[in-house]
Design a protein around this motif. Structure first.
Motif, PDB file in Angstrom:
ATOM      1  N   LEU A  39      44.352  32.580  68.918  1.00  0.00           N
ATOM      2  CA  LEU A  39      45.491  32.076  69.685  1.00  0.00           C
ATOM      3  C   LEU A  39      45.400  30.576  69.890  1.00  0.00           C
ATOM      4  N   LEU A  40      44.239  30.111  70.309  1.00  0.00           N
ATOM      5  CA  LEU A  40      44.086  28.687  70.599  1.00  0.00           C
ATOM      6  C   LEU A  40      44.100  27.832  69.347  1.00  0.00           C
ATOM      7  N   SER A  41      43.575  28.368  68.261  1.00  0.00           N
ATOM      8  CA  SER A  41      43.522  27.575  67.034  1.00  0.00           C
ATOM      9  C   SER A  41      44.819  27.644  66.245  1.00  0.00           C
ATOM     10  N   GLY A  42      45.700  28.571  66.635  1.00  0.00           N
ATOM     11  CA  GLY A  42      46.933  28.747  65.874  1.00  0.00           C
ATOM     12  C   GLY A  42      46.697  29.430  64.543  1.00  0.00           C
ATOM     13  N   GLY A  43      45.523  30.042  64.370  1.00  0.00           N
ATOM     14  CA  GLY A  43      45.187  30.689  63.111  1.00  0.00           C
ATOM     15  C   GLY A  43      45.626  32.143  63.077  1.00  0.00           C
ATOM     16  N   ASN A  44      45.260  32.824  62.007  1.00  0.00           N
ATOM     17  CA  ASN A  44      45.604  34.232  61.829  1.00  0.00           C
ATOM     18  C   ASN A  44      44.805  35.073  62.825  1.00  0.00           C
ATOM     19  N   LEU A  45      45.494  35.757  63.728  1.00  0.00           N
ATOM     20  CA  LEU A  45      44.813  36.505  64.782  1.00  0.00           C
ATOM     21  C   LEU A  45      43.975  37.644  64.224  1.00  0.00           C
ATOM     22  N   ALA A  46      44.526  38.415  63.286  1.00  0.00           N
ATOM     23  CA  ALA A  46      43.795  39.545  62.728  1.00  0.00           C
ATOM     24  C   ALA A  46      42.535  39.072  62.001  1.00  0.00           C
ATOM     25  N   LYS A  47      42.668  37.983  61.262  1.00  0.00           N
ATOM     26  CA  LYS A  47      41.519  37.464  60.520  1.00  0.00           C
ATOM     27  C   LYS A  47      40.407  37.021  61.461  1.00  0.00           C
ATOM     28  N   ARG A  48      40.770  36.312  62.543  1.00  0.00           N
ATOM     29  CA  ARG A  48      39.765  35.861  63.505  1.00  0.00           C
ATOM     30  C   ARG A  48      39.109  37.046  64.202  1.00  0.00           C
ATOM     31  N   ALA A  49      39.902  38.047  64.567  1.00  0.00           N
ATOM     32  CA  ALA A  49      39.349  39.206  65.260  1.00  0.00           C
ATOM     33  C   ALA A  49      38.406  39.995  64.358  1.00  0.00           C
ATOM     34  N   LEU A  50      38.814  40.224  63.107  1.00  0.00           N
ATOM     35  CA  LEU A  50      37.962  40.977  62.177  1.00  0.00           C
ATOM     36  C   LEU A  50      36.696  40.213  61.834  1.00  0.00           C
ATOM     37  N   ARG A  51      36.794  38.892  61.776  1.00  0.00           N
ATOM     38  CA  ARG A  51      35.596  38.088  61.513  1.00  0.00           C
ATOM     39  C   ARG A  51      34.580  38.251  62.636  1.00  0.00           C
ATOM     40  N   GLN A  52      35.054  38.177  63.900  1.00  0.00           N
ATOM     41  CA  GLN A  52      34.146  38.373  65.030  1.00  0.00           C
ATOM     42  C   GLN A  52      33.522  39.764  64.991  1.00  0.00           C
TER      43      GLN A  52
END
Length: 362
Positions: free
Chosen positions: A326-339
């Motif tokens: 959200l804060l980075s303006g990036g792909n939410l699903a991609k960031r969540a799956l990476r974590q």
């Protein structure tokens, strides 16, 4: 704004009409978002946001002109736009701007034959405008937020891995619980202390590089023939000629010695204070580290406790990844799956190591 070719408008299909209505709903919602954000701001930021709202209103007029009397019932915007509206209404925060940045970056107008090239160009420029506005909020959040997010993530991953690794050796549930709580406390204290030292060190380095205020008082007593003041400017990177010129202006009362540059103040703001960073790190590491211990605290044991811990940790990792997205303006699903992948990968490696030690001890 140029009109699309009349051949495009001769007989629009139902699919075209639905697409135009979706675009119209999106433009109306985005204009509302920018107006609501503008209502919570003043000065230049307010003017910029209102100008963005006006641009979205021009795009709205384009789709209204195409639809004519076929506008039909107003459509609801998509889920992300509705979330944006809610965030803008309740918080007006960097989260709303970050989502708006991503929405602008995914504009379909470049591939839509019924949108003008000017509209597609507008959306690309809007992305950069919103990125710049969001960057201000990100800068203000970066110090404490960085400690909070990474503290929570470290607590989740490290204590989950510790609990799984110890559990895999075959020890009792009580031992796993004590180990998890000890890991929570030790990790939180370590994170807090480390973050405090890190931030304090950065601030002290910046303060050491900031000229002292005593230099102001020394100017009146400088030797005008030797002009030692020019050395200050030379040390700051100016050529000898430029340094002499700037120093002469100061000595002549027509200039000022640059003692506190705006960038130095901004750097201090971005870093935050050591106390804030330490408290955030401690609290968020502990809040993350307690999650894998919760099943054991409520009396679960064995495989059930492991599965429940894994599910809870997975949900928490997805949440932290989503916040970063959200804060980075990036792909939410991609960031969540990476974590999620990083957290589960570390836990799986530790679990395998625990199994190896358990079988060896056996």
């Amino acid at each position: 704004m140029s009109e699309p070719h009349r051949t495009d408008l001769a007989a629009p299909s139902e699919r075209d009409l639905r697409r135009w209505r979706r675009h119209l709903a999106a433009e109306r919602a985005e204009a509302a978002i920018y107006r609501r954000l503008a209502a919570l701001r003043t000065g230049e930021e307010r003017e910029i946001l209102l100008a963005l709202a006006e641009a979205e209103a021009r795009h709205e007029e384009h789709w209204l002109a195409l639809l004519g009397d076929r506008v039909g019932r107003p459509l609801r915007p998509d889920l992300r736009t509705r979330v944006l509206v809610a965030l803008a209404s309740r918080f007006g925060s960097v989260f709303a701007l970050a989502l708006a940045q991503r929405a602008e970056s995914e504009s379909p107008y470049a591939q839509d034959v019924h949108a003008t090239p000017q509209m597609a160009a507008d959306e690309q420029i809007h992305e950069e405008v919103v990125r710049a506005l969001a960057a201000r909020g990100r800068s203000r959040l970066s110090g404490t937020f960085r400690a909070a997010v990474f503290g929570a993530n470290d607590g989740l991953v490290s204590n989950f891995a510790l609990v799984l690794g110890i559990g895999a050796t075959g020890v009792s549930t009580g031992t796993i619980l004590v180990t998890g709580l000890a890991g929570l406390l030790a990790g939180a204290l370590s994170m807090g202390a480390g973050e405090y030292v890190s931030v304090r060190s950065q601030r002290e380095l910046l303060e050491a590089s900031t000229p002292g205020p005593k230099a102001h008082r020394a100017i009146a007593h400088l030797d005008l023939e030797r002009n030692e003041l020019a050395l200050v400017y030379r040390a700051r990177g100016l050529s000898p000629e430029e340094a002499e010129r700037e120093a002469a202006l100061v000595l002549g009362g027509r200039g000022s010695l640059p003692l506190t540059a705006g960038t130095e103040v901004d750097e201090h703001e971005e870093i935050g204070t050591g106390r804030q960073a330490a408290v955030s790190s401690f609290a968020f590491f502990a809040s993350g580290a307690v999650v894998p211990v919760l099943p054991y605290l409520v009396g679960l044991s064995g495989a059930v406790a492991v599965v429940v811990a894994a599910v809870l940790v997975g949900l928490a990792l997805i949440a932290t990844g989503t916040i970063v997205g959200l804060l980075s303006g990036g792909n939410l699903a991609k960031r969540a799956l990476r974590q999620l992948a990083i957290g589960y990968g570390a836990a799986a490696a530790t679990y395998a190591l625990g199994l190896a030690f358990g079988s060896t001890a056996g």
